[in-house]
Design a protein around this motif. Structure first.
Motif, PDB file in Angstrom:
ATOM      1  N   GLN A 190       0.993  -1.016   0.509  1.00  0.00           N
ATOM      2  CA  GLN A 190      -0.184  -0.160  -0.085  1.00  0.00           C
ATOM      3  C   GLN A 190       1.003   1.057  -0.116  1.00  0.00           C
ATOM      4  O   GLN A 190       0.746   2.411  -0.805  1.00  0.00           O
ATOM      5  CB  GLN A 190      -0.851  -0.449   1.513  1.00  0.00           C
ATOM      6  CG  GLN A 190      -1.679   1.165   1.038  1.00  0.00           C
ATOM      7  CD  GLN A 190      -2.862   1.256  -0.134  1.00  0.00           C
ATOM      8  OE1 GLN A 190      -3.495  -0.287  -0.857  1.00  0.00           O
ATOM      9  NE2 GLN A 190      -3.265   1.618  -0.982  1.00  0.00           N
ATOM     10  N   THR A 191       1.733   1.091   0.702  1.00  0.00           N
ATOM     11  CA  THR A 191       2.790   2.499   1.132  1.00  0.00           C
ATOM     12  C   THR A 191       3.273   2.943  -0.794  1.00  0.00           C
ATOM     13  O   THR A 191       3.600   4.353  -1.020  1.00  0.00           O
ATOM     14  CB  THR A 191       4.503   1.668   0.819  1.00  0.00           C
ATOM     15  OG1 THR A 191       3.094   1.090   3.010  1.00  0.00           O
ATOM     16  CG2 THR A 191       5.625   3.605   1.407  1.00  0.00           C
ATOM     17  N   GLU A 192       3.648   1.871  -1.887  1.00  0.00           N
ATOM     18  CA  GLU A 192       4.324   2.452  -3.070  1.00  0.00           C
ATOM     19  C   GLU A 192       2.905   2.852  -3.336  1.00  0.00           C
ATOM     20  O   GLU A 192       3.065   3.600  -4.701  1.00  0.00           O
ATOM     21  CB  GLU A 192       5.032   0.883  -3.678  1.00  0.00           C
ATOM     22  CG  GLU A 192       6.317   0.811  -3.408  1.00  0.00           C
ATOM     23  CD  GLU A 192       5.923  -0.162  -1.563  1.00  0.00           C
ATOM     24  OE1 GLU A 192       5.537  -0.618  -1.524  1.00  0.00           O
ATOM     25  OE2 GLU A 192       7.787   0.286  -0.472  1.00  0.00           O
ATOM     26  N   ILE A 193       1.863   2.159  -3.820  1.00  0.00           N
ATOM     27  CA  ILE A 193       0.795   1.706  -4.871  1.00  0.00           C
ATOM     28  C   ILE A 193       0.325   3.874  -3.788  1.00  0.00           C
ATOM     29  O   ILE A 193       0.065   4.414  -4.320  1.00  0.00           O
ATOM     30  CB  ILE A 193      -0.505   0.955  -3.697  1.00  0.00           C
ATOM     31  CG1 ILE A 193      -0.358   0.292  -4.598  1.00  0.00           C
ATOM     32  CG2 ILE A 193      -2.136   2.210  -4.846  1.00  0.00           C
ATOM     33  CD1 ILE A 193      -1.089  -1.092  -3.444  1.00  0.00           C
ATOM     34  N   ASP A 194       0.485   3.716  -3.118  1.00  0.00           N
ATOM     35  CA  ASP A 194       0.276   5.769  -1.933  1.00  0.00           C
ATOM     36  C   ASP A 194       0.747   6.612  -2.963  1.00  0.00           C
ATOM     37  O   ASP A 194       0.462   7.764  -3.140  1.00  0.00           O
ATOM     38  CB  ASP A 194       0.114   5.460  -0.844  1.00  0.00           C
ATOM     39  CG  ASP A 194      -1.387   5.217  -0.305  1.00  0.00           C
ATOM     40  OD1 ASP A 194      -2.210   4.416  -0.820  1.00  0.00           O
ATOM     41  OD2 ASP A 194      -1.685   4.717   1.077  1.00  0.00           O
ATOM     42  N   LEU A 195       2.261   6.823  -2.627  1.00  0.00           N
ATOM     43  CA  LEU A 195       3.075   6.889  -4.085  1.00  0.00           C
ATOM     44  C   LEU A 195       3.074   7.372  -4.871  1.00  0.00           C
ATOM     45  O   LEU A 195       2.807   8.904  -5.458  1.00  0.00           O
ATOM     46  CB  LEU A 195       4.558   6.269  -3.010  1.00  0.00           C
ATOM     47  CG  LEU A 195       6.098   6.772  -3.724  1.00  0.00           C
ATOM     48  CD1 LEU A 195       5.918   8.224  -3.018  1.00  0.00           C
ATOM     49  CD2 LEU A 195       7.203   6.354  -3.075  1.00  0.00           C
ATOM     50  N   VAL A 196       2.536   5.915  -5.361  1.00  0.00           N
ATOM     51  CA  VAL A 196       2.639   6.642  -7.232  1.00  0.00           C
ATOM     52  C   VAL A 196       1.240   7.253  -7.399  1.00  0.00           C
ATOM     53  O   VAL A 196       1.068   8.314  -7.847  1.00  0.00           O
ATOM     54  CB  VAL A 196       1.867   4.897  -8.025  1.00  0.00           C
ATOM     55  CG1 VAL A 196       1.703   5.649  -8.659  1.00  0.00           C
ATOM     56  CG2 VAL A 196       3.575   4.520  -7.352  1.00  0.00           C
ATOM     57  N   LYS A 197       0.183   6.907  -6.517  1.00  0.00           N
ATOM     58  CA  LYS A 197      -0.765   7.740  -6.464  1.00  0.00           C
ATOM     59  C   LYS A 197      -0.407   9.279  -5.819  1.00  0.00           C
ATOM     60  O   LYS A 197      -1.747  10.023  -6.064  1.00  0.00           O
ATOM     61  CB  LYS A 197      -2.091   7.806  -5.621  1.00  0.00           C
ATOM     62  CG  LYS A 197      -2.611   6.044  -6.593  1.00  0.00           C
ATOM     63  CD  LYS A 197      -3.647   6.000  -5.554  1.00  0.00           C
ATOM     64  CE  LYS A 197      -3.840   4.930  -6.451  1.00  0.00           C
ATOM     65  NZ  LYS A 197      -5.650   3.727  -5.203  1.00  0.00           N
ATOM     66  N   SER A 198       0.194   9.994  -5.113  1.00  0.00           N
ATOM     67  CA  SER A 198       0.676  10.792  -4.349  1.00  0.00           C
ATOM     68  C   SER A 198       1.249  11.858  -5.539  1.00  0.00           C
ATOM     69  O   SER A 198       1.398  13.253  -5.939  1.00  0.00           O
ATOM     70  CB  SER A 198       1.280  10.579  -3.517  1.00  0.00           C
ATOM     71  OG  SER A 198       2.699  10.909  -3.766  1.00  0.00           O
ATOM     72  N   ILE A 199       2.291  10.761  -6.530  1.00  0.00           N
ATOM     73  CA  ILE A 199       2.646  11.426  -7.759  1.00  0.00           C
ATOM     74  C   ILE A 199       2.247  11.969  -8.946  1.00  0.00           C
ATOM     75  O   ILE A 199       2.504  12.863  -9.718  1.00  0.00           O
ATOM     76  CB  ILE A 199       4.579  10.872  -7.801  1.00  0.00           C
ATOM     77  CG1 ILE A 199       5.128  11.056  -6.289  1.00  0.00           C
ATOM     78  CG2 ILE A 199       5.291  11.814  -8.974  1.00  0.00           C
ATOM     79  CD1 ILE A 199       6.304  10.196  -6.453  1.00  0.00           C
ATOM     80  N   PHE A 200       1.834  11.157  -9.123  1.00  0.00           N
ATOM     81  CA  PHE A 200       0.986  11.180 -10.529  1.00  0.00           C
ATOM     82  C   PHE A 200      -0.904  11.359 -10.329  1.00  0.00           C
ATOM     83  O   PHE A 200      -1.609  10.893  -9.511  1.00  0.00           O
ATOM     84  CB  PHE A 200       1.024   9.603 -11.725  1.00  0.00           C
ATOM     85  CG  PHE A 200       2.897   9.945 -11.808  1.00  0.00           C
ATOM     86  CD1 PHE A 200       2.851  10.007 -12.586  1.00  0.00           C
ATOM     87  CD2 PHE A 200       3.083   8.963 -11.294  1.00  0.00           C
ATOM     88  CE1 PHE A 200       4.386  10.233 -13.447  1.00  0.00           C
ATOM     89  CE2 PHE A 200       4.451   9.132 -11.236  1.00  0.00           C
ATOM     90  CZ  PHE A 200       5.043   9.592 -12.404  1.00  0.00           C
ATOM     91  N   ASN A 201      -1.608  11.701 -11.513  1.00  0.00           N
ATOM     92  CA  ASN A 201      -3.094  12.187 -11.322  1.00  0.00           C
ATOM     93  C   ASN A 201      -3.357  10.122 -11.738  1.00  0.00           C
ATOM     94  O   ASN A 201      -3.797  10.531 -13.362  1.00  0.00           O
ATOM     95  CB  ASN A 201      -3.260  13.015 -11.953  1.00  0.00           C
ATOM     96  CG  ASN A 201      -4.889  13.235 -12.093  1.00  0.00           C
ATOM     97  OD1 ASN A 201      -5.013  12.404 -11.228  1.00  0.00           O
ATOM     98  ND2 ASN A 201      -5.378  13.880 -13.285  1.00  0.00           N
ATOM     99  N   ILE A 202      -3.680   9.534 -10.847  1.00  0.00           N
ATOM    100  CA  ILE A 202      -4.117   8.249 -11.948  1.00  0.00           C
ATOM    101  C   ILE A 202      -5.500   7.864 -11.803  1.00  0.00           C
ATOM    102  O   ILE A 202      -6.854   7.986 -10.941  1.00  0.00           O
ATOM    103  CB  ILE A 202      -3.599   7.160 -10.412  1.00  0.00           C
ATOM    104  CG1 ILE A 202      -2.003   6.816 -10.308  1.00  0.00           C
ATOM    105  CG2 ILE A 202      -4.260   5.234 -10.985  1.00  0.00           C
ATOM    106  CD1 ILE A 202      -1.185   6.603 -11.481  1.00  0.00           C
TER     107      ILE A 202
END
Ligand SMILES: C[S@@+](CC[C@H](N)C(=O)[O-])C[C@H]1O[C@@H](n2cnc3c(N)ncnc32)[C@H](O)[C@@H]1O
Length: 221
Positions: A190-202
């Motif tokens: 979940q940490t990496e998932i949240d990180l990706v979502k914080s940097i890109f507009n998923i």
């Protein structure tokens, strides 16, 4: 006799690049390379549906092409592809694959040391990864670098391995039988998932349970 057997195996396993090239999106089992359905499904959704079947005129960065199958798919669909990898054998294999598909002219394959500065101020319409971000020791820094190389309306598609449950992790360990492999590999939680979502507009995120695979489709924020 062993020569005959070798010849038979060679003929049976020969890849018909021309037929695959003529219908790339019905041959996603080939392009996904590892066969399991989620990888194929996420290629179909991420590339076929989200990016579109015609990538003509799109500047695409593929990070970690491996043996160059998705690289070839992106070029067959019309993309102008730059593929970067840290391993010389991946560069050689990818060059061979794009040559076999007759798309080498549309693909630039570069060996680098993991630092995206190699790209200078080049910006891309699309950045794609499959099973590559799990190797990053500094995922935030790396993804911010990816973001810097996206055009204002640029898109990303990431298909990455998720951690899965303890049993699966054990099975992976038995298969790899290498502690160093696990030190290098950071399966997504979940940490990496949240990180990706914080940097890109998923805009689209999907998760398959088995094998545990994640798909992220999104845009520059
Ligand atoms: C598991 S393979 C996946 C290959 C390919 N993307 C596929 O799905 O078939 C991982 C690839 O990523 C490359 N790689 C690992 N870390 C990388 C990095 N920081 N930048 C670029 N390539 C990297 C490896 O050398 C290898 O070719």
């Amino acid at each position: 006799l062993h020569r005959l057997i070798y010849c038979c195996i060679y003929i049976i396993t020969m890849i018909d690049y021309q037929s695959i090239k003529e219908a790339p999106l019905v041959n996603l089992d080939f392009f996904s390379q590892w066969g399991a359905l989620p990888w194929q499904k996420f290629l179909e959704i991420g590339i076929g549906q989200y990016l579109g079947k015609d990538l003509s005129g799109k500047k695409i960065l593929e990070i970690g092409p491996g043996i160059g199958r998705v690289t070839s798919l992106l070029a067959i669909l019309g993309g102008d592809v730059t593929a970067i990898d840290v391993k010389q054998s991946s560069i050689d294999d990818s060059q061979e694959t794009v040559k076999n598909f007759g798309v080498a002219e549309n693909v630039k394959i570069i060996k680098y040391d993991g630092n995206l500065d190699i790209l200078g101020d080049e910006k891309f319409d699309i950045v794609f990864t499959k099973s590559v971000l799990i190797y990053s020791d500094d995922l935030r820094g790396f993804l911010e670098g990816v973001n810097d190389h996206l055009k204002a309306d640029g898109k990303v598609v990431f298909i990455e391995n998720a951690k899965g449950n303890v049993l699966l992790h054990l099975a992976r360990w038995i298969k790899r039988h290498s502690i160093s492999f696990f030190k290098r590999t950071h399966y997504f939680t979940q940490t990496e998932i949240d990180l990706v979502k914080s940097i890109f507009n998923i805009e689209l995120a999907m998760h398959s349970k088995f094998p545990p695979v994640l798909l992220f489709c999104g845009k520059k924020k």
